[in-house]
Design an enzyme around this catalytic site. Structure first.
Site, PDB file in Angstrom:
ATOM      1  N   SER A   1       0.766  -0.445  -4.183  1.00 56.92           N
ATOM      2  CA  SER A   1       0.128  -1.587  -3.532  1.00 56.92           C
ATOM      3  C   SER A   1       1.142  -2.711  -3.405  1.00 56.92           C
ATOM      4  O   SER A   1       2.107  -2.779  -4.176  1.00 56.92           O
ATOM      5  CB  SER A   1      -1.055  -2.062  -4.376  1.00 56.92           C
TER       6      SER A   1
ATOM      7  N   TYR B   1      -5.274  -3.950 -12.340  1.00 59.32           N
ATOM      8  CA  TYR B   1      -4.930  -3.277 -11.084  1.00 59.32           C
ATOM      9  C   TYR B   1      -3.470  -3.526 -10.735  1.00 59.32           C
ATOM     10  O   TYR B   1      -2.729  -2.591 -10.411  1.00 59.32           O
ATOM     11  CB  TYR B   1      -5.834  -3.774  -9.963  1.00 59.32           C
TER      12      TYR B   1
END
Length: 254
Positions: free
Chosen positions: A139, A152
């Site tokens: 990401s 995350y």
């Protein structure tokens, strides 16, 4: 990675980026197997998209991974691409252990242990193929933190470094490692993200990402233009400004 002629397994692809990527790769001339936890979604995908195979898999469960791997390899012995797509993203308040601990542990199991276990289940088979690829999914938040999603962010940073490391170990084998690095994309990953004006439309992201796979078959990282703001802040020397901009404008960044 060649863009066509592959047999591709994408666990965690019953919705969002995973499903859109599966459909686009199938349209490019690949055999695609979609994996997920919910049988109803798998049945609907199989009915709506004839030719796509489906398999139930829970990437948080080692036994489920092993069972799914056996089935996929039995049905598709020419499998040569694994996309470790499954992931979760949750807001956490690290000022209170009661608020974040369970979420953090679950995130690490899904986002880090899940891909590790998937690779372990398939890598011997992949190394026996003449041309194979492992696609990891990190990401933009692996490189610039979003304040509300610490676990995350950390999990995706771990996937980035894992990708870098195993790529070195697989050098000289038939296995390539490609890291897909999404920016914020309009999916249901976080509440409100599907309608977030700061997020990239899903169809635009998948079209650009697959286009990069097609035009750069030897790429190590797949970066659409919109993720480079997050990816290269430190290299450009404006990291602090990127962190500030991200956390002031994008509450649901991916």
């Amino acid at each position: 990675m060649n863009i066509s002629g592959n047999t591709i397994f994408i666990p965690g692809s019953t919705s969002g980026i995973g499903l859109a990527l599966a459909l686009e790769l199938r349209a490019k001339g690949n055999t695609v197997i979609v994996g997920g936890r919910r049988a109803d979604l798998l049945e609907r995908i199989a009915a709506e998209h004839p030719g796509i195979d489906t398999v139930r898999i829970d990437t948080t469960d080692p036994a489920s991974i092993d069972a799914a791997a056996k089935r996929v390899l039995a049905d598709h012995p020419d499998l040569n691409v694994l996309v470790t797509m499954a992931g979760v993203m949750r807001a956490e308040d690290w000022r209170s252990p009661a608020s974040f601990l369970a979420s953090a542990e679950s995130t690490v199991v899904t986002n880090v242990l899940g891909p590790i276990r998937l690779i372990a289940a398939f890598v011997e088979h992949l190394q026996a193929q003449p041309d194979a690829t492992i696609v990891t999914v990190s990401s933009g938040l692996a490189f610039t933190p979003l304040k509300v999603t610490p676990s995350y962010n950390a999990s995706k940073a771990a996937i980035h470094m894992l990708s870098e490391s195993i790529r070195l170990q697989y050098a000289g084998t038939s296995v390539k490692v490609v890291e897909l690095e999404p920016p914020s994309v309009q999916t249901a990953l976080m509440p409100g993200q599907e309608d977030n004006e700061h997020a990239m439309p899903l169809d635009e992201f998948v079209a650009e990402a697959v286009g990069l796979l097609e035009s750069r078959p030897d790429a190590k990282e797949i970066q659409v233009e919109r993720v480079k703001f997050l990816r290269y802040g430190e290299a450009r020397g404006d990291y602090d400004q990127v962190v500030e901009a991200l956390n002031n404008t994008d509450p649901h960044g991916k």
